[in-house]
Design a protein around this motif. Structure first.
Motif, short mmCIF file in Angstrom:
data_model
loop_
_atom_site.label_atom_id
_atom_site.label_comp_id
_atom_site.label_asym_id
_atom_site.label_seq_id
_atom_site.Cartn_x
_atom_site.Cartn_y
_atom_site.Cartn_z
N MET A 1 1.00 -1.09 -0.10
CA MET A 1 -0.10 0.08 0.11
C MET A 1 0.78 1.17 0.01
SD MET A 1 -2.91 0.91 2.73
CE MET A 1 -2.00 1.11 4.29
N PRO A 2 0.89 1.89 -1.10
CA PRO A 2 1.85 3.35 -1.22
C PRO A 2 1.02 4.28 -0.13
CG PRO A 2 0.83 2.59 -3.29
CD PRO A 2 0.33 1.84 -2.37
N HIS A 3 2.19 4.72 0.82
CA HIS A 3 1.44 5.76 1.68
C HIS A 3 2.34 6.98 1.66
CE1 HIS A 3 4.28 2.96 4.20
NE2 HIS A 3 4.20 4.16 4.76
N LEU A 4 1.97 8.13 1.82
CA LEU A 4 2.58 9.28 1.72
C LEU A 4 2.26 10.22 3.00
CD1 LEU A 4 1.31 9.86 -1.71
CD2 LEU A 4 3.65 9.96 -1.68
N THR A 5 3.36 10.99 3.43
CA THR A 5 3.38 11.70 4.34
C THR A 5 3.68 13.02 3.75
OG1 THR A 5 3.39 10.29 6.28
CG2 THR A 5 3.70 12.57 6.81
N ASP B 1 -2.84 10.63 -8.22
CA ASP B 1 -2.57 10.23 -9.67
C ASP B 1 -1.13 10.10 -10.14
OD1 ASP B 1 -5.35 10.56 -10.33
OD2 ASP B 1 -5.26 12.65 -11.00
N ALA B 2 -0.39 10.71 -9.42
CA ALA B 2 1.15 10.49 -9.72
C ALA B 2 1.59 9.15 -9.25
CB ALA B 2 2.04 11.42 -8.64
N VAL C 1 2.71 5.70 -11.98
CA VAL C 1 3.97 4.79 -12.03
C VAL C 1 3.46 3.42 -11.76
CG1 VAL C 1 6.02 4.24 -10.43
CG2 VAL C 1 5.45 6.64 -10.93
N TYR C 2 2.61 3.07 -10.76
CA TYR C 2 2.20 1.80 -10.54
C TYR C 2 1.12 1.34 -11.54
CZ TYR C 2 5.26 1.86 -6.32
OH TYR C 2 6.10 2.02 -5.41
N LEU D 1 -5.34 1.95 -3.05
CA LEU D 1 -4.48 1.65 -2.03
C LEU D 1 -3.64 2.73 -1.58
CD1 LEU D 1 -3.12 -1.71 -3.34
CD2 LEU D 1 -5.18 -1.36 -1.82
N VAL D 2 -3.87 3.91 -2.45
CA VAL D 2 -2.94 5.06 -1.91
C VAL D 2 -3.57 5.77 -0.60
CG1 VAL D 2 -2.08 7.40 -2.59
CG2 VAL D 2 -2.13 5.45 -4.26
#
Length: 126
Positions: free
Chosen positions: A1-5, A26-27, A31-32, A39-40
């Protein structure tokens, strides 16, 4: 799961949260692939004025994007291309929404997590 802070100056973030979440998602999808969209996970943090500094001076043109990704991505033969695409796509998304003057002050950090060190709901995601 891609997660961003994502940490941004509060005055630059306010009112743009929804657009930024969409652009960052969207970014990641660029890529994926589309399968990753649901999952983002993104956490936006507004930093009060004076708490971002560059060269000893307060600035409002810095941002920090930390993305947790599976460690295995770095073992792939195309790792350099994937990581470069992530760095560019996330920076482009942020600057598109917040302003291009943020570009040189935006740091994207990819943090690798082995599957046995990542948990969702208390359960390993391996």
């Amino acid at each position: 799961m891609p997660h961003l802070t994502v940490h941004l100056p509060e005055n630059r973030l306010t009112g743009k949260e929804s657009m930024l979440v969409t652009a960052l998602t969207d970014a990641i999808v660029s890529v994926y692939g589309e399968w990753a969209r649901d999952l983002v996970s993104i956490r936006l943090t507004g930093v009060p004025a004076g708490r971002f500094a560059q060269g000893g001076k307060a600035v409002d043109t810095s941002a920090s994007v930390v993305m947790g990704i599976r460690a295995g991505v770095f073992d792939r033969p195309d790792a350099a291309q994937i990581t470069a695409h992530l760095g560019t796509a996330l920076t482009d998304a942020l600057t598109h929404v917040i302003g291009d003057d943020m570009r040189t002050g935006t740091m994207v950090e990819l943090v690798a997590s082995p599957p046995e060190r990542t948990f969702l709901g208390g359960i390993p995601t391996a």
